[in-house]
Design a protein around this motif. Structure first.
Motif, PDB file in Angstrom:
ATOM      1  N   LEU A 134      37.834  32.807  32.050  1.00 35.39           N
ATOM      2  CA  LEU A 134      36.774  32.959  32.639  1.00 35.39           C
ATOM      3  C   LEU A 134      36.896  33.861  34.048  1.00 35.39           C
ATOM      4  O   LEU A 134      38.072  33.826  34.693  1.00 35.39           O
ATOM      5  N   PHE A 135      36.089  35.028  34.117  1.00 35.05           N
ATOM      6  CA  PHE A 135      35.980  36.143  35.283  1.00 35.05           C
ATOM      7  C   PHE A 135      34.676  35.832  36.122  1.00 35.05           C
ATOM      8  O   PHE A 135      33.582  36.041  35.394  1.00 35.05           O
ATOM      9  N   LEU A 136      34.855  35.412  37.254  1.00 29.57           N
ATOM     10  CA  LEU A 136      33.784  34.973  38.101  1.00 29.57           C
ATOM     11  C   LEU A 136      33.126  36.347  38.780  1.00 29.57           C
ATOM     12  O   LEU A 136      33.924  36.951  39.697  1.00 29.57           O
ATOM     13  N   PRO A 153      42.052  42.067  38.101  1.00 30.52           N
ATOM     14  CA  PRO A 153      43.339  41.907  37.342  1.00 30.52           C
ATOM     15  C   PRO A 153      42.977  41.004  36.132  1.00 30.52           C
ATOM     16  O   PRO A 153      42.337  39.890  36.079  1.00 30.52           O
ATOM     17  N   LYS A 154      43.688  41.449  34.985  1.00 29.74           N
ATOM     18  CA  LYS A 154      43.200  40.914  33.769  1.00 29.74           C
ATOM     19  C   LYS A 154      44.104  39.589  33.514  1.00 29.74           C
ATOM     20  O   LYS A 154      43.763  38.683  33.367  1.00 29.74           O
ATOM     21  N   HIS A 155      45.478  39.945  33.497  1.00 31.89           N
ATOM     22  CA  HIS A 155      46.686  38.782  33.479  1.00 31.89           C
ATOM     23  C   HIS A 155      46.215  37.813  32.271  1.00 31.89           C
ATOM     24  O   HIS A 155      46.222  36.530  32.452  1.00 31.89           O
ATOM     25  N   ASP A 165      49.026  43.381  32.978  1.00 28.93           N
ATOM     26  CA  ASP A 165      48.886  43.915  34.289  1.00 28.93           C
ATOM     27  C   ASP A 165      47.599  44.911  34.281  1.00 28.93           C
ATOM     28  O   ASP A 165      47.777  45.385  35.658  1.00 28.93           O
ATOM     29  N   LEU A 166      46.991  45.175  33.452  1.00 30.39           N
ATOM     30  CA  LEU A 166      45.761  45.979  33.607  1.00 30.39           C
ATOM     31  C   LEU A 166      44.672  45.432  34.359  1.00 30.39           C
ATOM     32  O   LEU A 166      44.712  44.191  34.634  1.00 30.39           O
ATOM     33  N   ASN A 167      43.821  46.180  34.791  1.00 30.05           N
ATOM     34  CA  ASN A 167      42.556  45.694  35.237  1.00 30.05           C
ATOM     35  C   ASN A 167      41.326  45.619  34.321  1.00 30.05           C
ATOM     36  O   ASN A 167      41.040  46.566  33.570  1.00 30.05           O
ATOM     37  N   PHE A 168      40.475  44.580  34.457  1.00 33.23           N
ATOM     38  CA  PHE A 168      39.118  44.733  33.865  1.00 33.23           C
ATOM     39  C   PHE A 168      38.139  45.310  34.739  1.00 33.23           C
ATOM     40  O   PHE A 168      38.151  44.817  35.985  1.00 33.23           O
ATOM     41  N   ASP A 169      37.337  46.198  34.290  1.00 35.95           N
ATOM     42  CA  ASP A 169      36.507  46.790  35.116  1.00 35.95           C
ATOM     43  C   ASP A 169      34.984  46.402  34.547  1.00 35.95           C
ATOM     44  O   ASP A 169      34.386  46.799  33.624  1.00 35.95           O
ATOM     45  N   PHE A 170      34.261  45.461  35.237  1.00 32.18           N
ATOM     46  CA  PHE A 170      32.959  44.746  34.588  1.00 32.18           C
ATOM     47  C   PHE A 170      31.725  45.633  35.229  1.00 32.18           C
ATOM     48  O   PHE A 170      31.921  45.681  36.558  1.00 32.18           O
ATOM     49  N   GLU A 171      30.921  45.967  34.157  1.00 32.22           N
ATOM     50  CA  GLU A 171      29.565  46.184  34.792  1.00 32.22           C
ATOM     51  C   GLU A 171      28.545  45.384  34.123  1.00 32.22           C
ATOM     52  O   GLU A 171      28.276  45.905  32.757  1.00 32.22           O
ATOM     53  N   ASP A 180      22.583  45.783  28.520  1.00 30.47           N
ATOM     54  CA  ASP A 180      23.489  47.084  29.039  1.00 30.47           C
ATOM     55  C   ASP A 180      24.912  46.348  29.571  1.00 30.47           C
ATOM     56  O   ASP A 180      24.874  45.950  30.829  1.00 30.47           O
ATOM     57  N   VAL A 181      25.900  46.250  28.893  1.00 34.26           N
ATOM     58  CA  VAL A 181      27.085  45.681  29.173  1.00 34.26           C
ATOM     59  C   VAL A 181      28.411  46.883  29.172  1.00 34.26           C
ATOM     60  O   VAL A 181      28.303  47.300  28.080  1.00 34.26           O
ATOM     61  N   LYS A 182      28.931  46.990  30.153  1.00 31.89           N
ATOM     62  CA  LYS A 182      30.200  47.904  29.999  1.00 31.89           C
ATOM     63  C   LYS A 182      31.364  47.010  30.546  1.00 31.89           C
ATOM     64  O   LYS A 182      31.521  46.710  31.810  1.00 31.89           O
ATOM     65  N   ILE A 183      32.504  46.845  29.608  1.00 30.12           N
ATOM     66  CA  ILE A 183      33.868  46.319  30.460  1.00 30.12           C
ATOM     67  C   ILE A 183      35.174  47.311  29.849  1.00 30.12           C
ATOM     68  O   ILE A 183      35.096  47.556  28.655  1.00 30.12           O
ATOM     69  N   ASP A 184      35.723  47.816  30.960  1.00 33.94           N
ATOM     70  CA  ASP A 184      36.744  48.634  30.575  1.00 33.94           C
ATOM     71  C   ASP A 184      38.033  48.468  30.987  1.00 33.94           C
ATOM     72  O   ASP A 184      38.016  47.406  31.839  1.00 33.94           O
ATOM     73  N   ASP A 185      39.105  48.848  30.445  1.00 32.39           N
ATOM     74  CA  ASP A 185      40.474  48.496  30.865  1.00 32.39           C
ATOM     75  C   ASP A 185      40.996  49.402  31.859  1.00 32.39           C
ATOM     76  O   ASP A 185      40.694  50.829  31.168  1.00 32.39           O
ATOM     77  N   ARG A 186      41.568  49.331  32.848  1.00 35.79           N
ATOM     78  CA  ARG A 186      41.977  50.353  33.758  1.00 35.79           C
ATOM     79  C   ARG A 186      43.442  49.940  34.472  1.00 35.79           C
ATOM     80  O   ARG A 186      43.911  48.784  34.281  1.00 35.79           O
ATOM     81  N   ASN A 187      44.120  51.113  34.312  1.00 39.40           N
ATOM     82  CA  ASN A 187      45.733  51.057  34.747  1.00 39.40           C
ATOM     83  C   ASN A 187      45.315  51.891  36.139  1.00 39.40           C
ATOM     84  O   ASN A 187      45.622  53.339  35.961  1.00 39.40           O
ATOM     85  N   GLY A 188      45.107  51.422  37.249  1.00 43.18           N
ATOM     86  CA  GLY A 188      45.114  52.177  38.584  1.00 43.18           C
ATOM     87  C   GLY A 188      43.584  52.835  38.373  1.00 43.18           C
ATOM     88  O   GLY A 188      42.667  52.384  38.062  1.00 43.18           O
ATOM     89  N   ASP A 189      43.719  54.143  38.728  1.00 42.81           N
ATOM     90  CA  ASP A 189      42.517  55.069  38.252  1.00 42.81           C
ATOM     91  C   ASP A 189      42.350  55.358  37.074  1.00 42.81           C
ATOM     92  O   ASP A 189      41.154  56.088  36.729  1.00 42.81           O
ATOM     93  N   ASN A 190      43.046  55.178  36.244  1.00 41.06           N
ATOM     94  CA  ASN A 190      42.916  55.692  34.906  1.00 41.06           C
ATOM     95  C   ASN A 190      42.574  54.738  33.662  1.00 41.06           C
ATOM     96  O   ASN A 190      42.898  53.473  33.781  1.00 41.06           O
TER      97      ASN A 190
END
Length: 295
Positions: A134-136, A153-155, A165-171, A180-190
């Motif tokens: 779960l991500f709150l 952070p995904k973990h 160690d990537l990040n989830f970017d939730f919108e 309209d749902v958007k979920i990206d994987d990010r490595n820093g700014d990439n």
């Protein structure tokens, strides 16, 4: 009823380790957790905690527990300092079991207070091993009166092609006539992976659900097959340590593929990645062997 359906389009665009793009169509349920029994009474193909074509089971979702899902999610929110009030409403965007089979890469709770104002959202991310996390997203992450946004952070193991160690970017926009749902994987700014889920609201009726059943047969299995096809397209050897060998449930081990997967694991420079990939392959092999024994 507040509960409804969304006819959806899912888009994935991966930038690494290999550029890959696909889109497929599905439908999803948007369920008021206070209406589950009402929906079961009105919709002949849908049941709550009972067998049916579409079966919503509280045990298929986090937070874990034996009581009703609404009670569990309210308790989870209170433990995190969030109170919906006595008449708060929790909506869940998800896929129930289809003929007993369940697979949900993403389910999303949208939580509202007594006045119907958005309070928070909880993203439930799942993988092919039926592990969930779960991500709150709190009220502080609610922007422009419409969308919960948060980079976290995904973990959590989702794919052998994505680092832990990537990040989830939730919108997560509050569903209305449109989804309209958007979920990206990010490595820093990439950005490593862009994923969107968009859809059109449809009334939850016997007629509409019957039509979607014909239009999108075995929708949960379709999602699983799509994920597998994408994996094969990106890195066949790593993903195909175990391959299905027939619709009847029989399975077979692809030992050359497994050997290639082991080689990939041993070449990995990160110890945690070796452990994750090895665990992934072992689980696939054990699942296949069990399938052979029980077939």
């Amino acid at each position: 009823m507040n509960s409804c359906l969304y006819e959806c389009s899912v888009m994935h665009h991966r930038f690494a380790p290999k550029v890959h793009h696909f889109r497929h169509d599905i439908f999803m349920f948007y369920l008021d957790l206070d209406e589950l029994d009402l929906v079961a009474k009105k919709i002949s193909l849908f049941s709550h905690n009972r067998k049916n074509i579409y079966s919503f089971r509280d045990a298929d979702h986090e937070p874990a527990g034996e009581n009703l899902l609404k009670e569990r999610i309210v308790t989870f929110l209170r433990q995190n300092g969030i109170d919906l009030g006595p008449f708060g409403r929790v909506m869940l965007l998800t896929l129930p079991r289809v003929l007993g089979y369940v697979f949900n890469p993403i389910s999303i709770y949208y939580c509202f207070d007594d006045q119907g104002e958005p309070v928070c959202s909880v993203a439930e991310v799942g993988n092919t091993f039926r592990e969930m996390k779960l991500f709150l997203l709190r009220r502080e992450e609610f922007e422009a009166g419409a969308t919960f946004k948060k980079i976290v952070p995904k973990h959590f193991y989702v794919s052998p092609f994505s680092e832990l160690d990537l990040n989830f970017d939730f919108e997560l926009k509050i569903p209305g006539d449109k989804l309209d749902v958007k979920i990206d994987d990010r490595n820093g700014d990439n950005k490593i992976l862009i994923t969107t889920l968009t859809g059109q609201r449809t009334e939850l009726t016997n007629k509409n659900l019957s039509w979607f059943t014909l239009k999108y047969p075995l929708v949960t299995l379709k999602v699983t097959v799509t994920v597998s096809k994408v994996g094969v397209g990106i890195y066949p050897a790593a993903f195909c340590a175990v391959l299905p060998a027939g619709w009847a449930g029989a399975t077979a081990l692809d030992w050359p593929g497994a050997a290639a997967a082991v080689a990939l694991i041993l070449r990995s420079e990160k110890p945690w990645r070796k452990a994750t990939l090895l665990r992934s392959m072992i689980r696939r092999i054990l699942s296949t062997v069990l399938g052979i024994i029980l077939s």
